[in-house]
Design a protein around this motif. Structure first.
Motif, PDB file in Angstrom:
ATOM      1  N   ALA A  11      51.691  38.795  42.073  1.00 17.19           N
ATOM      2  CA  ALA A  11      51.141  40.032  42.633  1.00 17.19           C
ATOM      3  C   ALA A  11      49.700  40.232  42.186  1.00 17.19           C
ATOM      4  CB  ALA A  11      52.004  41.219  42.213  1.00 17.19           C
ATOM      5  N   ILE A  12      49.422  39.962  40.919  1.00 18.45           N
ATOM      6  CA  ILE A  12      48.056  40.089  40.421  1.00 18.45           C
ATOM      7  C   ILE A  12      47.155  39.061  41.094  1.00 18.45           C
ATOM      8  CG2 ILE A  12      46.615  39.784  38.369  1.00 18.45           C
ATOM      9  CD1 ILE A  12      48.931  41.043  36.782  1.00 18.45           C
ATOM     10  N   ASP A  37      46.216  40.293  44.431  1.00 22.95           N
ATOM     11  CA  ASP A  37      45.228  41.356  44.312  1.00 22.95           C
ATOM     12  C   ASP A  37      43.840  40.760  44.065  1.00 22.95           C
ATOM     13  OD1 ASP A  37      44.281  44.017  44.107  1.00 22.95           O
ATOM     14  OD2 ASP A  37      44.278  43.805  41.930  1.00 22.95           O
ATOM     15  N   ALA A  77      42.207  39.495  47.229  1.00 22.46           N
ATOM     16  CA  ALA A  77      41.491  40.512  48.009  1.00 22.46           C
ATOM     17  C   ALA A  77      40.079  40.700  47.463  1.00 22.46           C
ATOM     18  CB  ALA A  77      42.256  41.827  47.988  1.00 22.46           C
ATOM     19  N   GLY A 101      43.278  46.699  49.323  1.00 21.83           N
ATOM     20  CA  GLY A 101      43.649  45.980  48.112  1.00 21.83           C
ATOM     21  C   GLY A 101      44.119  46.929  47.022  1.00 21.83           C
ATOM     22  N   PHE A 102      43.441  48.063  46.875  1.00 27.02           N
ATOM     23  CA  PHE A 102      43.837  49.044  45.865  1.00 27.02           C
ATOM     24  C   PHE A 102      45.210  49.629  46.176  1.00 27.02           C
ATOM     25  CE2 PHE A 102      44.062  53.544  44.689  1.00 27.02           C
ATOM     26  CZ  PHE A 102      44.061  53.410  43.305  1.00 27.02           C
ATOM     27  N   GLY A 160      47.545  48.355  47.998  1.00 21.75           N
ATOM     28  CA  GLY A 160      48.547  47.298  47.844  1.00 21.75           C
ATOM     29  C   GLY A 160      48.898  47.068  46.390  1.00 21.75           C
ATOM     30  N   SER A 161      47.903  47.088  45.523  1.00 19.97           N
ATOM     31  CA  SER A 161      48.155  46.904  44.089  1.00 19.97           C
ATOM     32  C   SER A 161      48.993  48.038  43.519  1.00 19.97           C
ATOM     33  CB  SER A 161      46.839  46.833  43.326  1.00 19.97           C
ATOM     34  OG  SER A 161      46.112  45.727  43.733  1.00 19.97           O
TER      35      SER A 161
END
Length: 104
Positions: A40-41, A44, A47, A77-78, A80-81
């Motif tokens: 996941a990171i 991120d 992006a 991106g934010f 989604g994170s």
């Protein structure tokens, strides 16, 4: 081509090379994992690399057309994170039974 323009082109080319290398290393991290949080990171960061690539393209062509696109990608991106972090936090939360067992 003047000296400042040459230096500008060399620095932009070096930035693009570093972005491409970071993208390749990022693909390795996504493939290897080992956990879902690592992946996941890495997504991120991908992006952020796309935004950096668009910024380099915009600087290379001296065209501000890509800035609104970069802002939208940063927002996506934010969010989604944050969504992934909330999902992982809920998934990894201990159940009441586990909490009770840990206190005994």
């Amino acid at each position: 081509m003047s000296t400042p323009e040459t230096v500008d082109r060399v620095l932009l080319t070096a930035a693009v090379v570093m972005i491409v290398v970071a993208g390749l290393l990022l693909l390795i991290r996504i493939r290897r994992g080992p956990s879902m949080l690592d992946r996941a990171i890495a997504l991120d960061v991908s992006a952020a690399l796309i935004i950096a690539g668009l910024g380099a393209k915009s600087a290379f062509s001296r065209d501000p057309y890509y800035f609104p696109i970069m802002m939208v990608l940063a927002f996506l991106g934010f969010t989604g994170s944050v969504g992934i972090a909330r999902f992982i936090a809920v998934r990894d939360r201990p159940t009441p039974q586990e909490t009770k067992e840990g206190t005994e």
